[in-house]
Enzyme design. Sequence first.
Site, PDB file in Angstrom:
ATOM      1  N   GLY A  54       3.458   6.539  -1.906  1.00 11.24           N
ATOM      2  CA  GLY A  54       4.711   6.700  -1.167  1.00 11.24           C
ATOM      3  C   GLY A  54       5.738   7.471  -1.979  1.00 11.24           C
TER       4      GLY A  54
ATOM      5  CE  LYS B  67      -4.135   0.568   4.714  1.00 13.93           C
ATOM      6  NZ  LYS B  67      -2.825   1.198   4.841  1.00 13.93           N
TER       7      LYS B  67
ATOM      8  CE1 TYR C 281      -5.282  -1.801   2.044  1.00  9.68           C
ATOM      9  CE2 TYR C 281      -7.546  -1.032   1.995  1.00  9.68           C
ATOM     10  CZ  TYR C 281      -6.199  -0.792   1.833  1.00  9.68           C
ATOM     11  OH  TYR C 281      -5.773   0.467   1.492  1.00  9.68           O
TER      12      TYR C 281
ATOM     13  CB  THR D  55       9.960   1.978  -5.159  1.00  9.22           C
ATOM     14  OG1 THR D  55       9.196   0.940  -4.548  1.00  9.22           O
ATOM     15  CG2 THR D  55      11.344   2.028  -4.573  1.00  9.22           C
ATOM     16  CG  ASP D  56       5.560   1.911  -8.268  1.00  5.58           C
ATOM     17  OD1 ASP D  56       5.342   2.817  -9.084  1.00  5.58           O
ATOM     18  OD2 ASP D  56       6.021   0.784  -8.566  1.00  5.58           O
TER      19      ASP D  56
HETATM   20  N1  LIG Z   1      -4.323   3.560  -3.882  1.00  2.00           N
HETATM   21  C1  LIG Z   1      -5.399   3.775  -3.170  1.00  2.00           C
HETATM   22  O1  LIG Z   1      -6.511   3.940  -3.704  1.00  2.00           O
HETATM   23  C2  LIG Z   1      -5.315   3.860  -1.675  1.00  2.00           C
HETATM   24  C3  LIG Z   1      -6.453   4.283  -0.982  1.00  2.00           C
HETATM   25  C4  LIG Z   1      -6.395   4.369   0.385  1.00  2.00           C
HETATM   26  C5  LIG Z   1      -5.248   4.054   1.057  1.00  2.00           C
HETATM   27  N2  LIG Z   1      -4.159   3.623   0.371  1.00  2.00           N
HETATM   28  C6  LIG Z   1      -2.964   3.297   1.139  1.00  2.00           C
HETATM   29  O2  LIG Z   1      -1.872   4.046   0.643  1.00  2.00           O
HETATM   30  C7  LIG Z   1      -0.661   3.330   0.834  1.00  2.00           C
HETATM   31  C8  LIG Z   1       0.098   3.261  -0.477  1.00  2.00           C
HETATM   32  O3  LIG Z   1      -0.716   2.624  -1.447  1.00  2.00           O
HETATM   33  P1  LIG Z   1      -0.431   2.699  -3.008  1.00  2.00           P
HETATM   34  O4  LIG Z   1      -1.734   2.695  -3.672  1.00  2.00           O
HETATM   35  O5  LIG Z   1       0.539   3.758  -3.298  1.00  2.00           O
HETATM   36  O6  LIG Z   1       0.254   1.261  -3.233  1.00  2.00           O
HETATM   37  P2  LIG Z   1       1.197   0.766  -4.429  1.00  2.00           P
HETATM   38  O7  LIG Z   1       0.995   1.592  -5.627  1.00  2.00           O
HETATM   39  O8  LIG Z   1       0.960  -0.693  -4.507  1.00  2.00           O
HETATM   40  O9  LIG Z   1       2.665   1.051  -3.878  1.00  2.00           O
HETATM   41  C9  LIG Z   1       3.114   0.373  -2.755  1.00  2.00           C
HETATM   42  C10 LIG Z   1       4.553   0.717  -2.482  1.00  2.00           C
HETATM   43  O10 LIG Z   1       4.960  -0.033  -1.347  1.00  2.00           O
HETATM   44  C11 LIG Z   1       6.023  -0.916  -1.713  1.00  2.00           C
HETATM   45  N3  LIG Z   1       5.832  -2.203  -1.064  1.00  2.00           N
HETATM   46  C12 LIG Z   1       4.794  -3.046  -1.226  1.00  2.00           C
HETATM   47  N4  LIG Z   1       4.960  -4.125  -0.450  1.00  2.00           N
HETATM   48  C13 LIG Z   1       6.122  -3.956   0.209  1.00  2.00           C
HETATM   49  C14 LIG Z   1       6.836  -4.738   1.138  1.00  2.00           C
HETATM   50  N5  LIG Z   1       6.401  -5.926   1.540  1.00  2.00           N
HETATM   51  N6  LIG Z   1       8.003  -4.256   1.630  1.00  2.00           N
HETATM   52  C15 LIG Z   1       8.476  -3.065   1.207  1.00  2.00           C
HETATM   53  N7  LIG Z   1       7.853  -2.283   0.322  1.00  2.00           N
HETATM   54  C16 LIG Z   1       6.680  -2.729  -0.181  1.00  2.00           C
HETATM   55  C17 LIG Z   1       5.927  -1.045  -3.210  1.00  2.00           C
HETATM   56  O11 LIG Z   1       7.205  -1.406  -3.646  1.00  2.00           O
HETATM   57  P3  LIG Z   1       7.437  -2.408  -4.874  1.00  2.00           P
HETATM   58  O12 LIG Z   1       7.706  -1.456  -5.980  1.00  2.00           O
HETATM   59  O13 LIG Z   1       8.565  -3.237  -4.466  1.00  2.00           O
HETATM   60  O14 LIG Z   1       6.165  -3.185  -5.070  1.00  2.00           O
HETATM   61  C18 LIG Z   1       5.505   0.358  -3.602  1.00  2.00           C
HETATM   62  O15 LIG Z   1       6.589   1.236  -3.594  1.00  2.00           O
HETATM   63  C19 LIG Z   1      -1.066   1.959   1.372  1.00  2.00           C
HETATM   64  O16 LIG Z   1      -0.934   1.945   2.762  1.00  2.00           O
HETATM   65  C20 LIG Z   1      -2.529   1.854   0.991  1.00  2.00           C
HETATM   66  O17 LIG Z   1      -3.225   1.004   1.840  1.00  2.00           O
HETATM   67  C21 LIG Z   1      -4.158   3.533  -0.989  1.00  2.00           C
END
Ligand SMILES: NC(=O)c1ccc[n+]([C@@H]2O[C@H](COP(=O)([O-])OP(=O)(O)OC[C@H]3O[C@@H](n4cnc5c(N)ncnc54)[C@H](OP(=O)(O)O)[C@@H]3O)[C@@H](O)[C@H]2O)c1
Length: 319
Positions: free
Chosen positions: A74, A215, A211, A70-71
């Site tokens: 993803g 990973k 974290y 949803t954000d």
């Molecule tokens: N952003 C970065 O710099 C980065 C870098 C490397 C890897 N990653 C990886 O990429 C992936 C996505 O990260 P992102 O940055 O897009 O994170 P984000 O912006 O925080 O988005 C997380 C998404 O997951 C949902 N979510 C969180 N906790 C949840 C739960 N307990 N059950 C169901 N849904 C849940 C959130 O929904 P809600 O709207 O309900 O919160 C939101 O849709 C993660 O695995 C992260 O570790 C991110």
Amino acid sequence: MSNLEERLLLLLPKGVVGVLALVGILAVGRILACSVWGVVGALRTYVWARLWAKSLPETYGKWAVVTGSTDGIGKSYAKELAKKGMNILLVSRNMEKLQRVAKEIRSKYRVQTDVVQADFALGRPIYGNIAKRLKGKDIGILVNNVGMLLAPGPFKKLTEDNIWAYVNVNVASVLAMTRLVLPEMLRRKKGAVVNVSSVASYFPMAYFQVYSASKAFVSSFSRALREECGSSGAAVQCVEPGAVSTNMTSFDKDIHTPGFFTPTADAFAGSAVATLGHAARTTGYWAHRLQLAVWRTLPERYIVSSYKARMDNKLKKSK
Ligand SMILES: NC(=O)c1ccc[n+]([C@@H]2O[C@H](COP(=O)([O-])OP(=O)(O)OC[C@H]3O[C@@H](n4cnc5c(N)ncnc54)[C@H](OP(=O)(O)O)[C@@H]3O)[C@@H](O)[C@H]2O)c1
């Protein structure tokens, strides 16, 4: 060659000089071969992949399941896969946001959508319902994207709930979701599991200790599973991004503000989805690959300790 070098060489027996020369040639050859291999790999992943895009529904199956959709990354993955003709099943914890994103995808890309409300932090009990909702769908791609990152801090400050949430969201969800879709992919001899890990999997990060360890688990599991699946037709891809501008990185403006090394989630997903079928392990984004290549030339000890020093500074300032 200086006088001193000439005299030193004369002191060494001829055989030793030959061995040293051979070692030098081999070392330079290795560096050259690795550099050429790296450039060829990058061209294949980021240029060739975009020029020769496959039809995802034909290659893998009609539906894509994206967790945490949803954000952030993803949601952008879901939109990018829909743009390529996949029907999308969104799994996240907030029904209102799920319905809003599903509607946006349906009206923009003219594909089917479905939603499942699930909080991955709750662990085992949620998977029975998810399994029911997957039934009857031709699941071609599973994107294990959901992940959480708490504010940085020492391990002793994490509560028991924090620890189990990390394990359930970042680790167990990958295993449990894969277990639900992989057997059918193996039976049909097609499909892809995409595990979103992080560049943090390469280096233990003080104050983000759980974290980065979670990973490292995702990356190691993905690589082992890929070996196991071999040429079965079910692909396993591990995506290890650097910083992406999403809610997750909002705690630190240095890695949150979009820039050369920090793409928006849409730019990142556009690049990462194109690598599917072309790279089994990738950062997903060319600038992150460049960053990782430089980091990997440095001693791990140096990276780990300088990261800790930087975080010590930040934590002190935020007090
Ligand atoms: N952003 C970065 O710099 C980065 C870098 C490397 C890897 N990653 C990886 O990429 C992936 C996505 O990260 P992102 O940055 O897009 O994170 P984000 O912006 O925080 O988005 C997380 C998404 O997951 C949902 N979510 C969180 N906790 C949840 C739960 N307990 N059950 C169901 N849904 C849940 C959130 O929904 P809600 O709207 O309900 O919160 C939101 O849709 C993660 O695995 C992260 O570790 C991110």
